[in-house]
Design a protein around this motif. Structure first.
Motif, PDB file in Angstrom:
ATOM      1  N   PRO A  41       0.819  -1.218   0.000  1.00  0.00           N
ATOM      2  CA  PRO A  41       0.000   0.000   0.000  1.00  0.00           C
ATOM      3  C   PRO A  41       0.851   1.265   0.000  1.00  0.00           C
ATOM      4  O   PRO A  41       1.794   1.392   0.779  1.00  0.00           O
ATOM      5  CB  PRO A  41      -0.806  -0.126   1.296  1.00  0.00           C
ATOM      6  CG  PRO A  41      -0.892  -1.592   1.538  1.00  0.00           C
ATOM      7  CD  PRO A  41       0.432  -2.140   1.083  1.00  0.00           C
ATOM      8  N   GLY A  42       0.531   2.189  -0.903  1.00  0.00           N
ATOM      9  CA  GLY A  42       1.241   3.445  -0.979  1.00  0.00           C
ATOM     10  C   GLY A  42       2.592   3.392  -1.659  1.00  0.00           C
ATOM     11  O   GLY A  42       3.293   4.409  -1.691  1.00  0.00           O
ATOM     12  N   LYS A  43       2.971   2.241  -2.210  1.00  0.00           N
ATOM     13  CA  LYS A  43       4.271   2.094  -2.856  1.00  0.00           C
ATOM     14  C   LYS A  43       4.107   1.665  -4.311  1.00  0.00           C
ATOM     15  O   LYS A  43       3.061   1.155  -4.712  1.00  0.00           O
ATOM     16  CB  LYS A  43       5.130   1.063  -2.119  1.00  0.00           C
ATOM     17  CG  LYS A  43       5.440   1.428  -0.681  1.00  0.00           C
ATOM     18  CD  LYS A  43       6.369   0.420  -0.040  1.00  0.00           C
ATOM     19  CE  LYS A  43       7.749   0.459  -0.660  1.00  0.00           C
ATOM     20  NZ  LYS A  43       8.693  -0.472   0.026  1.00  0.00           N
ATOM     21  N   GLU A  44       5.142   1.896  -5.101  1.00  0.00           N
ATOM     22  CA  GLU A  44       5.159   1.470  -6.492  1.00  0.00           C
ATOM     23  C   GLU A  44       5.302  -0.044  -6.587  1.00  0.00           C
ATOM     24  O   GLU A  44       5.883  -0.685  -5.706  1.00  0.00           O
ATOM     25  CB  GLU A  44       6.313   2.138  -7.239  1.00  0.00           C
ATOM     26  CG  GLU A  44       6.201   3.648  -7.366  1.00  0.00           C
ATOM     27  CD  GLU A  44       5.117   4.057  -8.326  1.00  0.00           C
ATOM     28  OE1 GLU A  44       4.399   5.030  -8.039  1.00  0.00           O
ATOM     29  OE2 GLU A  44       4.973   3.397  -9.377  1.00  0.00           O
ATOM     30  N   ARG A  45       4.770  -0.608  -7.679  1.00  0.00           N
ATOM     31  CA  ARG A  45       4.976  -2.020  -7.934  1.00  0.00           C
ATOM     32  C   ARG A  45       6.450  -2.247  -8.296  1.00  0.00           C
ATOM     33  O   ARG A  45       6.988  -1.574  -9.174  1.00  0.00           O
ATOM     34  CB  ARG A  45       4.070  -2.496  -9.069  1.00  0.00           C
ATOM     35  CG  ARG A  45       4.054  -4.004  -9.262  1.00  0.00           C
ATOM     36  CD  ARG A  45       3.007  -4.443 -10.278  1.00  0.00           C
ATOM     37  NE  ARG A  45       1.657  -4.056  -9.865  1.00  0.00           N
ATOM     38  CZ  ARG A  45       0.546  -4.443 -10.483  1.00  0.00           C
ATOM     39  NH1 ARG A  45       0.629  -5.247 -11.551  1.00  0.00           N
ATOM     40  NH2 ARG A  45      -0.633  -4.036 -10.050  1.00  0.00           N
ATOM     41  N   VAL A  93       0.912  -7.367  -2.146  1.00  0.00           N
ATOM     42  CA  VAL A  93       0.255  -8.207  -3.130  1.00  0.00           C
ATOM     43  C   VAL A  93       1.307  -8.617  -4.151  1.00  0.00           C
ATOM     44  O   VAL A  93       2.011  -7.765  -4.700  1.00  0.00           O
ATOM     45  CB  VAL A  93      -0.911  -7.485  -3.829  1.00  0.00           C
ATOM     46  CG1 VAL A  93      -1.513  -8.368  -4.919  1.00  0.00           C
ATOM     47  CG2 VAL A  93      -1.977  -7.099  -2.814  1.00  0.00           C
ATOM     48  N   TYR A  94       1.430  -9.910  -4.393  1.00  0.00           N
ATOM     49  CA  TYR A  94       2.431 -10.443  -5.306  1.00  0.00           C
ATOM     50  C   TYR A  94       1.776 -10.818  -6.632  1.00  0.00           C
ATOM     51  O   TYR A  94       0.752 -11.506  -6.656  1.00  0.00           O
ATOM     52  CB  TYR A  94       3.126 -11.662  -4.700  1.00  0.00           C
ATOM     53  CG  TYR A  94       4.151 -11.293  -3.663  1.00  0.00           C
ATOM     54  CD1 TYR A  94       5.513 -11.424  -3.922  1.00  0.00           C
ATOM     55  CD2 TYR A  94       3.757 -10.793  -2.425  1.00  0.00           C
ATOM     56  CE1 TYR A  94       6.460 -11.066  -2.978  1.00  0.00           C
ATOM     57  CE2 TYR A  94       4.696 -10.427  -1.471  1.00  0.00           C
ATOM     58  CZ  TYR A  94       6.046 -10.568  -1.756  1.00  0.00           C
ATOM     59  OH  TYR A  94       6.991 -10.210  -0.815  1.00  0.00           O
ATOM     60  N   TYR A  95       2.376 -10.371  -7.740  1.00  0.00           N
ATOM     61  CA  TYR A  95       1.866 -10.608  -9.086  1.00  0.00           C
ATOM     62  C   TYR A  95       2.889 -11.382  -9.906  1.00  0.00           C
ATOM     63  O   TYR A  95       4.091 -11.142  -9.802  1.00  0.00           O
ATOM     64  CB  TYR A  95       1.607  -9.293  -9.809  1.00  0.00           C
ATOM     65  CG  TYR A  95       0.626  -8.363  -9.134  1.00  0.00           C
ATOM     66  CD1 TYR A  95      -0.715  -8.380  -9.490  1.00  0.00           C
ATOM     67  CD2 TYR A  95       1.042  -7.462  -8.164  1.00  0.00           C
ATOM     68  CE1 TYR A  95      -1.618  -7.519  -8.883  1.00  0.00           C
ATOM     69  CE2 TYR A  95       0.149  -6.600  -7.556  1.00  0.00           C
ATOM     70  CZ  TYR A  95      -1.182  -6.633  -7.920  1.00  0.00           C
ATOM     71  OH  TYR A  95      -2.074  -5.777  -7.323  1.00  0.00           O
ATOM     72  N   ARG A 108       8.699  -3.455 -15.325  1.00  0.00           N
ATOM     73  CA  ARG A 108       7.334  -3.819 -15.685  1.00  0.00           C
ATOM     74  C   ARG A 108       7.059  -3.795 -17.182  1.00  0.00           C
ATOM     75  O   ARG A 108       6.265  -4.612 -17.678  1.00  0.00           O
ATOM     76  CB  ARG A 108       6.335  -2.903 -14.977  1.00  0.00           C
ATOM     77  CG  ARG A 108       6.181  -3.180 -13.491  1.00  0.00           C
ATOM     78  CD  ARG A 108       5.201  -2.217 -12.864  1.00  0.00           C
ATOM     79  NE  ARG A 108       5.765  -0.872 -12.789  1.00  0.00           N
ATOM     80  CZ  ARG A 108       5.083   0.191 -12.398  1.00  0.00           C
ATOM     81  NH1 ARG A 108       3.813   0.083 -12.045  1.00  0.00           N
ATOM     82  NH2 ARG A 108       5.678   1.375 -12.344  1.00  0.00           N
ATOM     83  N   ALA A 109       7.705  -2.895 -17.923  1.00  0.00           N
ATOM     84  CA  ALA A 109       7.434  -2.750 -19.348  1.00  0.00           C
ATOM     85  C   ALA A 109       7.885  -3.955 -20.165  1.00  0.00           C
ATOM     86  O   ALA A 109       7.532  -4.066 -21.333  1.00  0.00           O
ATOM     87  CB  ALA A 109       8.100  -1.484 -19.877  1.00  0.00           C
ATOM     88  N   LEU A 110       8.656  -4.853 -19.590  1.00  0.00           N
ATOM     89  CA  LEU A 110       9.124  -6.038 -20.293  1.00  0.00           C
ATOM     90  C   LEU A 110       8.035  -7.097 -20.444  1.00  0.00           C
ATOM     91  O   LEU A 110       8.214  -8.042 -21.213  1.00  0.00           O
ATOM     92  CB  LEU A 110      10.309  -6.660 -19.562  1.00  0.00           C
ATOM     93  CG  LEU A 110      11.587  -5.820 -19.476  1.00  0.00           C
ATOM     94  CD1 LEU A 110      12.586  -6.499 -18.551  1.00  0.00           C
ATOM     95  CD2 LEU A 110      12.190  -5.617 -20.856  1.00  0.00           C
TER      96      LEU A 110
END
Length: 124
Positions: A41-45, A93-95, A108-110
């Motif tokens: 929460p409140g942080k970048e992925r 949360v893990y993706y 992330r863009a990869l």
């Protein structure tokens, strides 16, 4: 529908372990590199760990090196993240994500396909 589904999250005490799974449906993972990301929460992925399509190349963030291990079983169309020595700051949360256009990395863009995430909470 091309989908990635994460499972294995939950509540664990500090110092404990969890094993996350990422299963593909609608397509095979044989030709995709896979990344694990997390977002608190409140942080970048942020990128956590990644693995090449063959499993021969892996990378991990400095914050999890020596504690997390990524692996894959292409016969089961599944990628795993073994998490040991968990700390409260690992709560997120893990993706999982899949890509084929470039090479495995923690950016992330990869990645082209994303799962919906699974909650990991590390607390006493």
């Amino acid at each position: 529908q091309l989908q990635l589904v994460e499972s294995g999250g939950g509540l664990v005490q500090p110092g404990g372990s969890l094993r996350l799974s990422c299963a593909a449906s609608g397509f095979t993972l044989d030709y995709y590199y896979i990344g694990w990301f997390r977002q608190a929460p409140g942080k970048e992925r942020e990128g956590v760990s990644c693995i090449s399509s063959s499993g021969g190349i892996t990378r991990s963030a400095d914050s999890v090196k020596g504690r997390f291990t990524i692996a894959r079983d292409n016969a089961k169309n599944t990628v795993y993240l073994q998490m040991n020595s968990l700390k409260p700051e690992d709560t997120a949360v893990y993706y999982c994500a899949a890509g084929s256009s470039y090479a495995p990395g923690l950016f992330r863009a990869l990645y082209d396909y994303w799962g919906q995430g699974t909650q990991v909470t590390v607390s006493s």
